[in-house]
Design an enzyme around this catalytic site. Structure first.
Site, PDB file in Angstrom:
ATOM      1  N   HIS A 152     -13.959   2.838  -1.896  1.00  0.00           N
ATOM      2  CA  HIS A 152     -12.779   3.044  -1.033  1.00  0.00           C
ATOM      3  C   HIS A 152     -11.780   3.958  -1.733  1.00  0.00           C
ATOM      4  N   ASP A 169      -6.211  36.720   3.573  1.00  0.00           N
ATOM      5  CA  ASP A 169      -7.143  35.619   3.332  1.00  0.00           C
ATOM      6  C   ASP A 169      -6.896  35.122   1.923  1.00  0.00           C
ATOM      7  N   TRP A 203     -12.093   1.998  -9.415  1.00  0.00           N
ATOM      8  CA  TRP A 203     -12.185   3.461  -9.464  1.00  0.00           C
ATOM      9  C   TRP A 203     -11.851   3.986 -10.848  1.00  0.00           C
ATOM     10  N   SER A 230     -15.489  21.348  -7.619  1.00  0.00           N
ATOM     11  CA  SER A 230     -14.943  21.856  -6.359  1.00  0.00           C
ATOM     12  C   SER A 230     -13.426  21.982  -6.441  1.00  0.00           C
ATOM     13  N   SER A 231     -12.768  20.954  -6.986  1.00  0.00           N
ATOM     14  CA  SER A 231     -11.301  21.017  -7.065  1.00  0.00           C
ATOM     15  C   SER A 231     -10.843  22.141  -7.973  1.00  0.00           C
ATOM     16  N   HIS A 288      -2.710   9.901 -14.261  1.00  0.00           N
ATOM     17  CA  HIS A 288      -1.345   9.961 -13.777  1.00  0.00           C
ATOM     18  C   HIS A 288      -1.005  11.296 -13.128  1.00  0.00           C
ATOM     19  N   GLU A 333      -2.945  13.026 -11.650  1.00  0.00           N
ATOM     20  CA  GLU A 333      -3.667  12.958 -10.380  1.00  0.00           C
ATOM     21  C   GLU A 333      -2.801  12.357  -9.265  1.00  0.00           C
ATOM     22  N   TYR A 356       0.256  12.602  -8.860  1.00  0.00           N
ATOM     23  CA  TYR A 356       1.188  13.619  -8.361  1.00  0.00           C
ATOM     24  C   TYR A 356       0.451  14.712  -7.621  1.00  0.00           C
ATOM     25  N   SER A 411       9.034  19.253   3.044  1.00  0.00           N
ATOM     26  CA  SER A 411      10.086  20.248   2.846  1.00  0.00           C
ATOM     27  C   SER A 411      10.020  21.373   3.874  1.00  0.00           C
ATOM     28  N   HIS A 469       1.712   4.128 -19.047  1.00  0.00           N
ATOM     29  CA  HIS A 469       2.249   3.012 -18.256  1.00  0.00           C
ATOM     30  C   HIS A 469       1.163   2.255 -17.494  1.00  0.00           C
ATOM     31  N   HIS A 470      -0.043   2.791 -17.488  1.00  0.00           N
ATOM     32  CA  HIS A 470      -1.143   2.027 -16.891  1.00  0.00           C
ATOM     33  C   HIS A 470      -1.777   1.093 -17.910  1.00  0.00           C
ATOM     34  N   THR A 524      12.484  13.097  -8.934  1.00  0.00           N
ATOM     35  CA  THR A 524      12.056  12.627  -7.614  1.00  0.00           C
ATOM     36  C   THR A 524      13.276  12.294  -6.766  1.00  0.00           C
ATOM     37  N   LYS A 551      14.771  15.268  -5.219  1.00  0.00           N
ATOM     38  CA  LYS A 551      14.092  15.704  -4.001  1.00  0.00           C
ATOM     39  C   LYS A 551      14.534  14.875  -2.795  1.00  0.00           C
ATOM     40  N   ARG A 567      -5.547  -8.321  -8.572  1.00  0.00           N
ATOM     41  CA  ARG A 567      -6.239  -7.416  -7.660  1.00  0.00           C
ATOM     42  C   ARG A 567      -7.733  -7.455  -7.930  1.00  0.00           C
TER      43      ARG A 567
HETATM   44  C1  HEA Z   1      -5.022   7.680  -0.544  1.00  0.00           C
HETATM   45  C2  HEA Z   1      -5.415   6.576  -0.959  1.00  0.00           C
HETATM   46  C3  HEA Z   1      -5.575   5.292  -0.199  1.00  0.00           C
HETATM   47  C4  HEA Z   1      -5.427   4.983   1.150  1.00  0.00           C
HETATM   48  C5  HEA Z   1      -5.044   5.898   2.272  1.00  0.00           C
HETATM   49  C6  HEA Z   1      -5.713   3.586   1.273  1.00  0.00           C
HETATM   50  C7  HEA Z   1      -5.673   2.892   2.502  1.00  0.00           C
HETATM   51  C8  HEA Z   1      -5.862   1.523   2.623  1.00  0.00           C
HETATM   52  N1  HEA Z   1      -6.171   0.650   1.595  1.00  0.00           N
HETATM   53 FE1  HEA Z   1      -6.483   1.125  -0.350  1.00  0.00          FE
HETATM   54  N2  HEA Z   1      -6.755   1.603  -2.304  1.00  0.00           N
HETATM   55  C9  HEA Z   1      -6.579   2.833  -2.888  1.00  0.00           C
HETATM   56  C10 HEA Z   1      -6.185   3.992  -2.239  1.00  0.00           C
HETATM   57  C11 HEA Z   1      -5.951   4.078  -0.873  1.00  0.00           C
HETATM   58  N3  HEA Z   1      -6.027   3.059   0.042  1.00  0.00           N
HETATM   59  C12 HEA Z   1      -6.824   2.772  -4.301  1.00  0.00           C
HETATM   60  C13 HEA Z   1      -6.703   3.912  -5.306  1.00  0.00           C
HETATM   61  C14 HEA Z   1      -7.182   1.445  -4.579  1.00  0.00           C
HETATM   62  C15 HEA Z   1      -7.531   0.823  -5.940  1.00  0.00           C
HETATM   63  C16 HEA Z   1      -8.996   0.631  -6.063  1.00  0.00           C
HETATM   64  C17 HEA Z   1      -9.360  -0.111  -7.297  1.00  0.00           C
HETATM   65  O1  HEA Z   1      -8.821  -1.198  -7.523  1.00  0.00           O
HETATM   66  O2  HEA Z   1     -10.211   0.403  -8.037  1.00  0.00           O
HETATM   67  C18 HEA Z   1      -7.111   0.743  -3.306  1.00  0.00           C
HETATM   68  C19 HEA Z   1      -7.349  -0.630  -3.162  1.00  0.00           C
HETATM   69  C20 HEA Z   1      -7.103  -1.344  -1.996  1.00  0.00           C
HETATM   70  C21 HEA Z   1      -7.031  -2.762  -1.928  1.00  0.00           C
HETATM   71  C22 HEA Z   1      -7.146  -3.714  -3.106  1.00  0.00           C
HETATM   72  C23 HEA Z   1      -8.500  -4.166  -3.315  1.00  0.00           C
HETATM   73  C24 HEA Z   1      -8.543  -5.076  -4.483  1.00  0.00           C
HETATM   74  O3  HEA Z   1      -7.849  -4.847  -5.472  1.00  0.00           O
HETATM   75  O4  HEA Z   1      -9.284  -6.058  -4.396  1.00  0.00           O
HETATM   76  C25 HEA Z   1      -6.788  -3.090  -0.615  1.00  0.00           C
HETATM   77  C26 HEA Z   1      -6.645  -4.462  -0.106  1.00  0.00           C
HETATM   78  O5  HEA Z   1      -5.989  -4.719   0.830  1.00  0.00           O
HETATM   79  C27 HEA Z   1      -6.691  -1.863   0.120  1.00  0.00           C
HETATM   80  C28 HEA Z   1      -6.434  -1.769   1.476  1.00  0.00           C
HETATM   81  C29 HEA Z   1      -6.206  -0.585   2.144  1.00  0.00           C
HETATM   82  C30 HEA Z   1      -5.937  -0.533   3.573  1.00  0.00           C
HETATM   83  C31 HEA Z   1      -5.903  -1.684   4.507  1.00  0.00           C
HETATM   84  C32 HEA Z   1      -5.734   0.799   3.863  1.00  0.00           C
HETATM   85  C33 HEA Z   1      -5.410   1.343   5.226  1.00  0.00           C
HETATM   86  O6  HEA Z   1      -4.382   2.264   5.145  1.00  0.00           O
HETATM   87  C34 HEA Z   1      -6.608   1.940   5.840  1.00  0.00           C
HETATM   88  C35 HEA Z   1      -6.385   2.252   7.275  1.00  0.00           C
HETATM   89  C36 HEA Z   1      -7.689   2.162   7.966  1.00  0.00           C
HETATM   90  C37 HEA Z   1      -8.311   3.158   8.543  1.00  0.00           C
HETATM   91  C38 HEA Z   1      -7.770   4.496   8.574  1.00  0.00           C
HETATM   92  C39 HEA Z   1      -9.666   2.927   9.103  1.00  0.00           C
HETATM   93  C40 HEA Z   1      -9.820   3.293  10.501  1.00  0.00           C
HETATM   94  C41 HEA Z   1     -11.129   2.759  10.926  1.00  0.00           C
HETATM   95  C42 HEA Z   1     -11.337   2.205  12.091  1.00  0.00           C
HETATM   96  C43 HEA Z   1     -10.262   2.042  13.097  1.00  0.00           C
HETATM   97  C44 HEA Z   1     -12.642   1.638  12.374  1.00  0.00           C
HETATM   98  C45 HEA Z   1     -13.314   2.434  13.419  1.00  0.00           C
HETATM   99  C46 HEA Z   1     -14.462   3.034  12.752  1.00  0.00           C
HETATM  100  C47 HEA Z   1     -15.075   4.126  13.169  1.00  0.00           C
HETATM  101  C48 HEA Z   1     -14.686   4.865  14.379  1.00  0.00           C
HETATM  102  C49 HEA Z   1     -16.195   4.665  12.324  1.00  0.00           C
HETATM  103  N4  HEA Z   1      -6.887  -0.816  -0.746  1.00  0.00           N
HETATM  104  C1  HEA Z   2       1.067   9.240  -4.811  1.00  0.00           C
HETATM  105  C2  HEA Z   2       0.855   8.485  -5.770  1.00  0.00           C
HETATM  106  C3  HEA Z   2       1.826   7.853  -6.708  1.00  0.00           C
HETATM  107  C4  HEA Z   2       3.151   8.174  -6.973  1.00  0.00           C
HETATM  108  C5  HEA Z   2       3.986   9.285  -6.401  1.00  0.00           C
HETATM  109  C6  HEA Z   2       3.582   7.229  -7.956  1.00  0.00           C
HETATM  110  C7  HEA Z   2       4.880   7.233  -8.490  1.00  0.00           C
HETATM  111  C8  HEA Z   2       5.292   6.394  -9.511  1.00  0.00           C
HETATM  112  N1  HEA Z   2       4.567   5.388 -10.090  1.00  0.00           N
HETATM  113 FE1  HEA Z   2       2.678   4.809  -9.564  1.00  0.00          FE
HETATM  114  N2  HEA Z   2       0.721   4.415  -9.222  1.00  0.00           N
HETATM  115  C9  HEA Z   2      -0.093   5.050  -8.328  1.00  0.00           C
HETATM  116  C10 HEA Z   2       0.252   6.097  -7.510  1.00  0.00           C
HETATM  117  C11 HEA Z   2       1.499   6.712  -7.526  1.00  0.00           C
HETATM  118  N3  HEA Z   2       2.582   6.351  -8.258  1.00  0.00           N
HETATM  119  C12 HEA Z   2      -1.400   4.465  -8.336  1.00  0.00           C
HETATM  120  C13 HEA Z   2      -2.582   4.895  -7.481  1.00  0.00           C
HETATM  121  C14 HEA Z   2      -1.378   3.441  -9.280  1.00  0.00           C
HETATM  122  C15 HEA Z   2      -2.460   2.433  -9.649  1.00  0.00           C
HETATM  123  C16 HEA Z   2      -3.652   2.979 -10.285  1.00  0.00           C
HETATM  124  C17 HEA Z   2      -4.645   1.900 -10.530  1.00  0.00           C
HETATM  125  O1  HEA Z   2      -4.434   1.100 -11.474  1.00  0.00           O
HETATM  126  O2  HEA Z   2      -5.636   1.805  -9.775  1.00  0.00           O
HETATM  127  C18 HEA Z   2      -0.021   3.443  -9.821  1.00  0.00           C
HETATM  128  C19 HEA Z   2       0.396   2.578 -10.823  1.00  0.00           C
HETATM  129  C20 HEA Z   2       1.620   2.660 -11.436  1.00  0.00           C
HETATM  130  C21 HEA Z   2       1.969   1.923 -12.616  1.00  0.00           C
HETATM  131  C22 HEA Z   2       1.041   0.981 -13.390  1.00  0.00           C
HETATM  132  C23 HEA Z   2       1.114  -0.377 -12.866  1.00  0.00           C
HETATM  133  C24 HEA Z   2       0.127  -1.255 -13.511  1.00  0.00           C
HETATM  134  O3  HEA Z   2      -1.083  -1.016 -13.380  1.00  0.00           O
HETATM  135  O4  HEA Z   2       0.556  -2.208 -14.156  1.00  0.00           O
HETATM  136  C25 HEA Z   2       3.265   2.256 -12.921  1.00  0.00           C
HETATM  137  C26 HEA Z   2       4.021   1.724 -14.083  1.00  0.00           C
HETATM  138  O5  HEA Z   2       4.903   2.287 -14.564  1.00  0.00           O
HETATM  139  C27 HEA Z   2       3.716   3.215 -11.931  1.00  0.00           C
HETATM  140  C28 HEA Z   2       4.967   3.818 -11.916  1.00  0.00           C
HETATM  141  C29 HEA Z   2       5.331   4.845 -11.050  1.00  0.00           C
HETATM  142  C30 HEA Z   2       6.634   5.496 -11.095  1.00  0.00           C
HETATM  143  C31 HEA Z   2       7.784   5.158 -11.993  1.00  0.00           C
HETATM  144  C32 HEA Z   2       6.589   6.476 -10.131  1.00  0.00           C
HETATM  145  C33 HEA Z   2       7.695   7.471  -9.842  1.00  0.00           C
HETATM  146  O6  HEA Z   2       7.202   8.763  -9.693  1.00  0.00           O
HETATM  147  C34 HEA Z   2       8.477   7.103  -8.602  1.00  0.00           C
HETATM  148  C35 HEA Z   2       9.764   7.877  -8.524  1.00  0.00           C
HETATM  149  C36 HEA Z   2      10.512   7.662  -7.230  1.00  0.00           C
HETATM  150  C37 HEA Z   2      11.610   6.922  -7.069  1.00  0.00           C
HETATM  151  C38 HEA Z   2      12.207   6.122  -8.176  1.00  0.00           C
HETATM  152  C39 HEA Z   2      12.276   6.791  -5.719  1.00  0.00           C
HETATM  153  C40 HEA Z   2      13.241   7.878  -5.337  1.00  0.00           C
HETATM  154  C41 HEA Z   2      14.344   8.073  -6.274  1.00  0.00           C
HETATM  155  C42 HEA Z   2      15.656   7.906  -5.984  1.00  0.00           C
HETATM  156  C43 HEA Z   2      16.125   7.538  -4.632  1.00  0.00           C
HETATM  157  C44 HEA Z   2      16.607   8.222  -7.060  1.00  0.00           C
HETATM  158  C45 HEA Z   2      17.442   7.109  -7.571  1.00  0.00           C
HETATM  159  C46 HEA Z   2      16.631   6.066  -8.183  1.00  0.00           C
HETATM  160  C47 HEA Z   2      16.886   5.425  -9.330  1.00  0.00           C
HETATM  161  C48 HEA Z   2      17.885   5.860 -10.331  1.00  0.00           C
HETATM  162  C49 HEA Z   2      16.150   4.170  -9.630  1.00  0.00           C
HETATM  163  N4  HEA Z   2       2.693   3.442 -11.048  1.00  0.00           N
HETATM  164 CU   LIG Z   3       0.804   6.554 -13.322  1.00  0.00          CU
END
Ligand code: HEA
Ligand code: HEA
Ligand SMILES: [Cu+2]
Ligand code: CUA
Lengths: 539, 412, 288
Positions: A90, A119, A155, A182-183, A266, A268, A270, A281, A315-316, A341, A344, A463
């Site tokens: 997933h 292009d 993942w 590819s990327s 990390h 990634e 962003y 924007s 931080h992970h 952030t 922005k 999780r």
């Molecule tokens: C861009 C990234 C992205 C997006 C969009 C989503 C979308 C969703 N994610 Fe996911 N998720 C991750 C990135 C993302 N996730 C990542 C990185 C993890 C961590 C994995 C890990 O732990 O290793 C994670 C893990 C994760 C968990 C935790 C699993 C676990 O730790 O045990 C869960 C549980 O609720 C979850 C739920 C969902 C749900 C409900 C959506 C919903 O938004 C989805 C919405 C659903 C649809 C868009 C489906 C539409 C389908 C139909 C309507 C059926 C019809 C079918 C046909 C026509 C073929 N995700």
């Molecule tokens: C699009 C993807 C995305 C983005 C943008 C971010 C943004 C941020 N993430 Fe997140 N993060 C993930 C995707 C993302 N993360 C994913 C996928 C994981 C889990 C991976 C895995 O384990 O599977 C994760 C996990 C993750 C962890 C690890 C948690 C753990 O495993 O224990 C942490 C810890 O520091 C963290 C921190 C942050 C912070 C500080 C930001 C900052 O960039 C956020 C900054 C934004 C704001 C703060 C809000 C706007 C700001 C204001 C309005 C200004 C004023 C605010 C203040 C002065 C407070 N992230």
């Molecule tokens: Cu991170």
């Protein structure tokens, strides 16, 4: 042959409206088989977008299966091993198959139009970037059907768990290798196009924000995808060739993998959000009918986010037992990202300030984006505080955090983009009513799905588990119900897009009153197959 | 064949049944809770569990502090946004002020203010980090070794150690296709056979490591979440200030049964603790303590009687329990396993074959597969489980393994 | 006609990408099967994939060469090539950075940690000195190995690669001055030096395996040693093959004094490989 050079054919002599009459009909839209060979950025852009829509549904369906199992305690639907595989795939599909290709699709469509190029810089390589994803997707899907099943290590592929996997894990690793290639190619193409193909007068600081965010994203990708490749290569040799990178018995360390992985991981995240920032924007100023507030500071903020993203990976890993100095360094660096952030977010709001705002579907998605992404950012900030992360790490709080930044962040950014540019791409309008339904249903059900996960995490639910203790039952049930509404709401989107393409009303060249980038001001809707063979004249 | 396997994994019929069967009562309480009285909310956790150590207290405080700060920022920022949405909407005739698109002063202000807020957050956090990482001067050191899927605790000074595994029976958990046959207990999935006990108000230092993959020793109320990394020892500490039982789970994905690896810590008064140590030493014997080598954990000395002679019925009876605790996860209650990942024992050539071969598999595992060594089980348990497998399902060998056979095999 | 704009050459539809993807599908499937001993399917699929890949490389590069030689690439195309090659090399640097990072991590963190006080509970008596087999593998005498001395073949190889950097630069000057003879000569020397380097490298590996007992499986030292030098060697091989192709193209009269990016790209690549080697020489060999 189907080319000529400038000495024999003045570029201005082209007339696209009857391109078919030329000696290069292999060029224009023709039979559908051209998708295999096309070098046109719009074709390739569309292919990327369709592919990612498909992958979004596949990845989403996997999430729904997981939510089905989590609907109530006990094991009902999935074996634990399959549950783990679904979690893993997933995430991989959503990240590498849905979000990244969709952004690349937009880049393909928009960048040449927005900078006044005909292009992409390397059309043939562009085609390859797309077609490389197909073998990777096949490998990923097929891995479910081989003995031992698909990768089930999460993942993040931490060894030694990933050392235990079987054939499916190798297929996943190779799939990631191919996707990485590819990327990298896609990014090199984009970055070269942006740096070298701009129309005269289109200086860097005049580029639309979408181009800027992609320039920085492409840089990030080129910097970190090879690092990921290195990490999984070491994994592969540890698995099969007896190396000891991640094996303490041989002097290595499983933690080493985490460091290398998150050095990629990390930045990634962003990569997954910056292009969405770019799309937002473009859209907010359009519907606020006012130029983007603080253009220059937006550029600098994006660049700072990218730079900071290289030094926060720890931080992970706050719970691996790193020294206090390491924890503090990574905590401070991570917190700092809130500053650019925040800049922005404030700029977007200031753009709306004293504007003249209307609320078409793209704008609704952007406003939703602002609120929800900020919430996700705040939970990120909570997680960045080391002691708090100790109690929240690997709980559903983290799941809630990243879905808040990924779904209303990345996915809504994309949805907003689709609604915004669909009239330009297709020459037809989507249905506003359906679009608004799609938005409100998604917004409500998204929060039903993921808001309770904060509570689950705070209460200590780990999780990546298919079954849980009884005190977590209520919120999980609510979350699962939300997920199904959320999933099925996305069908409205597909319906809207398809019926727009097939039978939407005709769109105007400048469908949105406030739009001001080149694709709106200089090109008709739909955009002809070949555009800007003569560079547009810019003031 | 592969298709069949996947069909087995994913049982649509069962899932429909599951939806039909979920307890309606539970769901209506839920609705009541949401729409009805707020008092009932107390039952539903929405925050960090009550802290019981100085560190988890600080964590709790930090979280609340940051939460409030963020809430205030959120309200201010989005009040501004919704104000503009309302005030400057086109439908109300707003005219855009196209010149308002740059202001260095504002930009500087909204860069500096968040920065200051962050510093105000970082200072208390830093203090806690330094406390948290200071593991010096422990009153007691426990070595925690994780394995797939359970824990081992070694009390170095007291010279004993024991295993702690999930004790919830599979009949409560169920399987896709064969729903749970027993109602889920109060501590479903959070109960273990052997509880780890510590004294109140003492600094306990944990040396966390792992035998196979990475696991996480996570007990939220104690403020500890520490990965066990194979081959490395990482430390953490806590000082529980309240007598009670605290629960946690493995926090890092560690394979199939990651969700079934609970932790239970009981904090006892000094006197009760001393008593427990005494009992423990008697039960788990000397010599099983913190070992200096990486050799496989020593056999559990509990109820050990290698001289015992099993009868078939006795052995099957005891073996069934051992099987349920250690083997079902992979080889399943039916003995059919989940091929091809986990082979069937029912009808297996190894199980139906000579005794030595099966003892060998159990003692040494099959390196490189999920079949680990079960040398950590004691001779009685091993003998019983082998006898059980040899005489259940399609296997009717009539062969009985005796503890002495295992003992002999260990020597080789 | 629409293939150009202001002289910029945009490639017409091409079958090569899809051919290349097919190749990678076969190679991916074959690779996964081979690593899991699913034979003969693994090798078969891998070989089919490889053949298709080679076909694609010939076809694709052949077409690029034809386009280039018929003057379709204007200066702007040339600039695109320069940008892209630079970014590609940047990506390669990051790839090597991962392995150098692993080396650094092992030396500065994991190995010392394994030898520290806490970990003595597990790895009693482990003498955490680089180079190391690690605490467990090291326990059997049959695994003991010797580290490579930097001052023999590695030093020689350094000299070889550095001089090849000089010769390729010489060839470049000749190209710009349109001295074809010198150009081919310079390239020829570079290629010879490159392959000599590789020959020595192979010899050194054999020496390491048979006499020093230093293997890929020799703990983290063996892992980092062979993976770093191995990937480097692989890049040298690619570079040398590309230089050979360029040499033949020069002999056929390809390139012009003012337009020869194909040549330059390969020489950039060669210099990059050279620099990586210096890093290797220092961190893998000298600072043992
Ligand atoms: C861009 C990234 C992205 C997006 C969009 C989503 C979308 C969703 N994610 Fe996911 N998720 C991750 C990135 C993302 N996730 C990542 C990185 C993890 C961590 C994995 C890990 O732990 O290793 C994670 C893990 C994760 C968990 C935790 C699993 C676990 O730790 O045990 C869960 C549980 O609720 C979850 C739920 C969902 C749900 C409900 C959506 C919903 O938004 C989805 C919405 C659903 C649809 C868009 C489906 C539409 C389908 C139909 C309507 C059926 C019809 C079918 C046909 C026509 C073929 N995700
Ligand atoms: C699009 C993807 C995305 C983005 C943008 C971010 C943004 C941020 N993430 Fe997140 N993060 C993930 C995707 C993302 N993360 C994913 C996928 C994981 C889990 C991976 C895995 O384990 O599977 C994760 C996990 C993750 C962890 C690890 C948690 C753990 O495993 O224990 C942490 C810890 O520091 C963290 C921190 C942050 C912070 C500080 C930001 C900052 O960039 C956020 C900054 C934004 C704001 C703060 C809000 C706007 C700001 C204001 C309005 C200004 C004023 C605010 C203040 C002065 C407070 N992230
Ligand atoms: Cu991170
Ligand atoms: Cu042990 Cu998860």
């Amino acid at each position: 042959m189907a080319y000529t050079n400038s000495t024999t054919a003045p570029a201005s002599a082209h007339d696209h409206s009857h391109a078919d009459g030329h000696d290069h009909d292999d060029h224009g839209p023709g039979s559908w088989t051209r998708i295999f060979t096309t070098t046109n950025h719009k074709d390739i852009g569309s292919m990327y977008l369709w592919f990612s829509l498909f992958m979004f549904f596949v990845g989403g369906s996997m999430a729904l299966l997981m939510r089905l199992e989590l609907f109530q305690p006990g094991l009902q639907v999935l074996q634990p091993e399959l549950y783990n595989s679904l979690t893993t795939v997933h995430a991989l599909i959503m990240i590498f198959g849905a979000v990244m290709p969709a952004f690349t699709g937009f880049a393909n469509w928009l960048i040449p139009m927005q900078i006044g190029a005909a292009d992409m810089a390397f059309p043939r390589m562009n085609n390859w970037s797309f077609w490389l994803m197909i073998p990777a997707a096949i490998l990923l899907f097929a891995s479910f059907f081989v003995p031992g099943g698909a990768a089930a290590s999460g993942w993040t592929l931490y060894p030694p768990l990933s050392i235990q996997g079987g054939l499916g894990l190798d297929m996943t690793i190779l799939a990631i290798h191919i996707l990485g290639a590819s990327s990298i190619m896609g990014s090199i193409n984009i970055i070269t196009t942006l740096l070298n193909m701009r129309a005269p007068g289109m200086t860097l600081m005049k580029m639309p924000m979408f181009c800027w965010t992609w320039l920085i994203t492409a840089y990030l990708m080129i910097a970190v995808m090879p690092v990921l490749a290195g990490a999984i290569t070491m994994l592969l040799t540890d698995r099969h060739f007896g190396t000891s990178f991640f094996n303490a018995a041989g002097g290595g360390d499983p933690t080493m993998f985490m460091h290398i992985f998150w050095f990629f991981g990390h930045p990634e995240v962003y990569i997954l959000i910056l292009p969405a920032f770019g799309i937002v924007s473009q859209i907010i100023p359009t519907f606020a009918r006012k130029p983007l507030f603080g253009y220059a500071s937006m550029v600098y903020a994006t660049a700072s986010i990218a730079m900071l993203s290289f030094i926060v990976w720890g931080h992970h890993m706050f719970t691996v037992g790193m020294p206090a100095a390491g924890q503090l360094f990574f905590m401070y660096a991570t917190m700092l990202i809130a500053v650019p952030t925040g800049v922005k977010i404030f700029n977007w709001i200031a753009t709306m300030w004293r504007g003249s705002i209307s609320f078409e579907t793209p704008m609704l998605f952007c406003i939703g984006f602002l609120c929800m992404f900020t919430l996700g950012g705040f939970s990120g900030l909570v997680l960045s505080i080391v002691p708090v992360d100790i109690t929240l790490h690997n709980t559903y709080y983290v799941v809630a955090h990243f879905h808040y930044v990924l779904f209303p962040g990345a996915i809504w950014g994309l949805m907003a983009g689709v609604y915004f540019w669909l009239p330009k791409f297709t020459g037809r309008m989507y249905s506003e009513t359906l679009g608004k339904w799609h938005f409100w249903l998604s917004a409500i059900s998204f929060n039903i799905t993921f808001f309770p996960q904060h509570f689950l995490g705070l209460a200590g639910m780990p999780r990546r588990i298919p079954d849980y203790a009884l005190q977590f039952a209520e919120w999980n049930m609510i979350s699962s119900i939300g997920a199904f509404i959320l999933g099925f709401s996305q069908l409205l989107f597909v319906w809207n897009v398809v019926s727009c393409i097939r039978s939407g009303e005709k769109a105007k060249a400048k469908q949105w009153e406030g739009a001001d980038s080149l694709e709106w001001t200089h090109l008709p809707s739909p955009v002809p197959y070949h555009t800007f063979e003569t560079a547009p004249v810019l003031k | 064949m592969q298709k069949a396997m996947n069909m087995k994994f994913l049982n649509i019929k069962a899932c429909c049944a599951a939806i039909k069967n979920y307890s309606l009562a539970r769901f209506s309480t839920l609705l009541l809770t949401i729409f009805g009285s707020t008092a009932a909310w107390a039952d539903y956790d929405v925050n960090i569990l009550p802290p019981v150590t100085p560190i988890s207290n600080q964590i709790y405080g930090l979280h609340m502090y940051i939460l409030y700060v963020c809430a205030v920022i959120f309200i201010i920022v989005f009040a501004m946004m919704f104000y503009s949405i309302f005030k400057f909407r086109k439908s109300a005739g707003a005219k855009p002020d196209v010149n308002f698109h740059e202001s260095t002063l504002i930009e500087i202000i909204w860069t500096i203010i968040p920065f200051i807020i962050l510093i105000a957050m970082a200072i208390p956090a830093t203090k806690t980090v330094l406390d948290m990482k200071d593991t010096s001067n422990p009153d007691l050191t426990i070595k925690v070794t994780a394995y797939q899927w359970g824990w081992r605790y070694d009390y170095s000074a007291e010279d004993f150690g024991f295993y702690s595994n999930l004790s919830t029976p599979w009949s409560q958990i169920g399987q896709p296709g064969s729903p749970a046959t027993e109602a889920k207990g109060k501590d479903y999935l959070l109960e273990v056979d052997n509880i780890v006990v510590v004294p109140v108000n003492k600094r306990v230092r944990l040396l966390v490591t792992s035998n196979d993959v990475i696991h996480g020793w996570y007990v939220p109320q104690l403020g500890v979440n520490q990965y066990g990394i194979p081959g490395f020892i990482k430390d953490a500490w806590f000082k529980a200030e309240k007598i009670g039982v605290y629960k946690g789970q493995c926090s890092q994905i560690c394979g199939k049964l990651h969700g079934y690896m609970p932790i239970t810590v009981e904090v006892k008064s000094e006197a009760d603790y001393a008593k427990w140590i005494k009992d423990g030493q008697a039960k788990w014997g000397k010599g099983a303590a913190l070992t200096a080598s990486n050799s496989a954990p020593k056999a559990d000395a509990a109820a050990e009687d290698s001289a015992k002679k099993f009868t078939l019925a006795e052995a099957k009876d005891h073996g069934e329990k051992v099987y349920a605790a250690n083997c079902v996860a992979c080889h399943q209650l039916t003995g059919k396993g989940m091929p091809p990942a986990f082979p069937a024992l029912s009808g297996s050539k190894v199980v139906q074959g000579p005794m030595d071969a099966q003892i060998g598999v159990l003692l040494n595992g099959r390196p490189g597969t999920a079949m680990q060594s079960f040398a950590r089980l004691n001779d009685t348990d091993l003998a019983a489980v082998i006898t059980y497998t040899k005489n259940s399902w399609d296997n009717n060998t009539g062969k009985i393994a005796q503890p002495s056979d295992i003992k002999a095999a260990r020597k080789i | 006609m629409s293939a150009t704009t202001g002289g910029y050459y945009f490639a017409p539809p091409s079958k090569w990408p899809i051919v290349g993807s097919t190749a990678l599908l076969f190679m991916g499937v074959g690779g996964a099967m081979t690593m899991n001993q699913i034979q003969p399917y693994g090798w078969t699929s891998l070989s089919i994939g490889f053949v298709i890949l080679v076909y694609m490389l010939f076809g694709w590069f052949g077409q690029v060469i034809r386009e280039s030689e018929s003057g379709m690439y204007n200066p702007q195309v040339d600039a695109s090539f320069r940008w892209s090659m630079s970014w590609f090399i940047f990506s390669e640097i990051m790839f090597f950075a991962a392995f150098f990072g692993a080396l650094y991590y092992a030396r500065a963190f994991s190995v010392p940690w394994l030898g520290d006080l806490d970990n003595a509970l597990i790895w009693q008596g482990y003498d955490a000195k680089w180079p190391t087999l690690g605490p467990y593998i090291g326990q059997t005498a049959s695994n003991q190995f010797g580290a490579m001395s930097p001052w023999g073949i590695p030093l020689l190889n350094t000299v070889l690669l550095l001089s090849s950097g000089v010769t390729v630069t010489w060839a470049h000057h000749a190209m710009k001055a349109n001295h074809r003879g010198q150009l081919v000569m310079g390239l020829f020397l570079t290629v010879v030096l490159g392959f000599t380097f590789l020959g020595f490298q192979v010899y050194e590996y054999m020496h390491a395996y048979s006499e020093l007992n230093l293997k890929l499986t020799s703990g983290v030292f063996g892992s980092t040693f062979y993976m770093l030098t191995g990937f480097h060697g692989f890049h040298v091989t690619l570079g040398a093959v590309m230089l050979t192709v360029i040499m033949f193209r020069c002999m056929k009269g390809h390139f012009k004094p003012n337009q020869h990016f194909g040549f330059e790209a390969v020489s950039w690549y060669w210099h990059f490989v050279d620099v990586v080697w210096l890093g290797l020489f220092l961190f893998v060999y000298v600072l043992v």
